[in-house]
Design a protein around this motif. Sequence first.
Motif, short mmCIF file in Angstrom:
data_model
loop_
_atom_site.label_atom_id
_atom_site.label_comp_id
_atom_site.label_asym_id
_atom_site.label_seq_id
_atom_site.Cartn_x
_atom_site.Cartn_y
_atom_site.Cartn_z
N LYS A 135 36.08 36.61 33.71
CA LYS A 135 37.62 37.11 34.14
C LYS A 135 38.64 36.15 33.65
O LYS A 135 39.97 36.55 34.02
CB LYS A 135 37.74 37.37 35.56
CG LYS A 135 36.87 38.08 36.28
CD LYS A 135 37.00 39.76 35.74
CE LYS A 135 36.16 40.69 36.07
NZ LYS A 135 36.16 42.07 35.48
N ARG A 136 38.28 35.48 32.50
CA ARG A 136 39.40 34.82 31.93
C ARG A 136 40.49 35.46 31.27
O ARG A 136 40.35 36.76 30.76
CB ARG A 136 38.95 33.84 30.74
CG ARG A 136 38.33 32.67 31.07
CD ARG A 136 37.78 31.86 29.93
NE ARG A 136 36.79 30.72 30.28
CZ ARG A 136 36.41 29.94 29.44
NH1 ARG A 136 36.40 30.28 27.99
NH2 ARG A 136 35.53 28.99 29.75
N GLY A 137 41.83 35.17 31.54
CA GLY A 137 42.91 36.21 31.17
C GLY A 137 43.10 37.48 31.77
O GLY A 137 44.17 38.12 31.43
N THR A 138 42.72 37.43 33.00
CA THR A 138 42.89 38.68 33.76
C THR A 138 43.39 38.12 35.00
O THR A 138 43.63 37.20 35.25
CB THR A 138 41.57 39.32 34.13
OG1 THR A 138 40.80 38.75 35.00
CG2 THR A 138 40.80 39.92 32.92
N SER A 139 44.07 39.33 35.99
CA SER A 139 44.74 39.19 36.91
C SER A 139 43.73 38.45 38.02
O SER A 139 44.46 37.84 39.13
CB SER A 139 45.13 40.33 37.64
OG SER A 139 44.19 41.21 38.00
N LEU A 140 42.44 38.35 37.81
CA LEU A 140 41.68 37.81 39.01
C LEU A 140 41.20 36.53 38.35
O LEU A 140 40.55 35.75 39.33
CB LEU A 140 40.24 38.65 38.88
CG LEU A 140 40.31 39.97 39.60
CD1 LEU A 140 39.20 40.81 39.38
CD2 LEU A 140 40.63 40.12 41.15
N GLU A 141 41.65 35.88 37.52
CA GLU A 141 41.43 34.60 36.94
C GLU A 141 41.75 33.46 38.10
O GLU A 141 40.93 32.55 38.51
CB GLU A 141 41.76 34.30 35.75
CG GLU A 141 41.62 32.82 35.16
CD GLU A 141 42.06 32.38 33.99
OE1 GLU A 141 41.47 31.38 33.05
OE2 GLU A 141 42.84 33.25 33.21
N ARG A 142 42.89 33.52 38.39
CA ARG A 142 43.43 32.61 39.24
C ARG A 142 42.66 32.47 40.53
O ARG A 142 42.15 31.47 41.17
CB ARG A 142 45.03 32.64 39.61
CG ARG A 142 45.66 31.41 40.30
CD ARG A 142 46.97 31.68 40.40
NE ARG A 142 47.70 30.88 41.37
CZ ARG A 142 48.73 30.79 41.45
NH1 ARG A 142 49.75 31.50 40.99
NH2 ARG A 142 49.27 29.88 42.51
N ASP A 143 42.38 33.77 41.28
CA ASP A 143 41.77 33.73 42.29
C ASP A 143 40.08 33.08 42.15
O ASP A 143 39.48 32.49 43.22
CB ASP A 143 41.67 35.33 42.94
CG ASP A 143 41.27 35.32 44.28
OD1 ASP A 143 40.95 34.26 45.29
OD2 ASP A 143 41.12 36.66 44.79
N ALA A 144 39.64 33.48 41.12
CA ALA A 144 38.14 33.44 40.85
C ALA A 144 38.21 31.65 40.69
O ALA A 144 37.06 31.21 41.12
CB ALA A 144 37.90 33.92 39.39
#
Length: 201
Positions: free
Chosen positions: A133-142
């Motif tokens: 999920k790099r570069g997606t909206s989920l990256e930070r949460d992940a």
Amino acid sequence: LAVRGFFHHVDGRLRSARADFEELLISARRRGNADHTIWGMTLLIPVLMSLDRAAEALALDEEAVQLYAEDDKLNGPNFYGSHVQALVSQGSTAEALSYTRQALKTFGGFPIWFHLGGLTAMTQACIEIVESKRGTSLERDARSVSRRSVQALRGYLRVYPFSRGRYYLYLGMCRAAEGRDRSARRHWTRGLHFADLARLE
């Protein structure tokens, strides 16, 4: 069976661990013991996933979801950890992150020895999410839940030093998933060192 299978799993003897956990599960089903049934399932699922037997693992996970009771604190960490791994294997990333946050709440206080399987299953799954999920909206949460998973693994290490090699392996994987290759190599080197020491003991 649970203890023997656990140490087979820790040592990487996955087929032996699978045989022990399957025997534990068969015995629990025969006796009609629901607690031991969910215990056997959640110990077995990560082993099956490591053996590339995803279909069998996912079938057990579906059954475990039906059997698991929210107030089951003893099996909670392993249930959530193995379920997160199953969700990630099916591409259900957002749901996996939600379950990870629930799982992390169950890894408080004094860890129980057999929770290592659930912890490592969850940590590995979270690292896979970070990578995908790099570069997606989920990256930070992940990244956040991945780091918290590794921290929970460190809490286990403080009580059970034999898991030191595994902790540094996953810490290195976490850093590599974040693109921190130099840090990852340093942690992997430490992990190999402690794994060698464990074999010597």
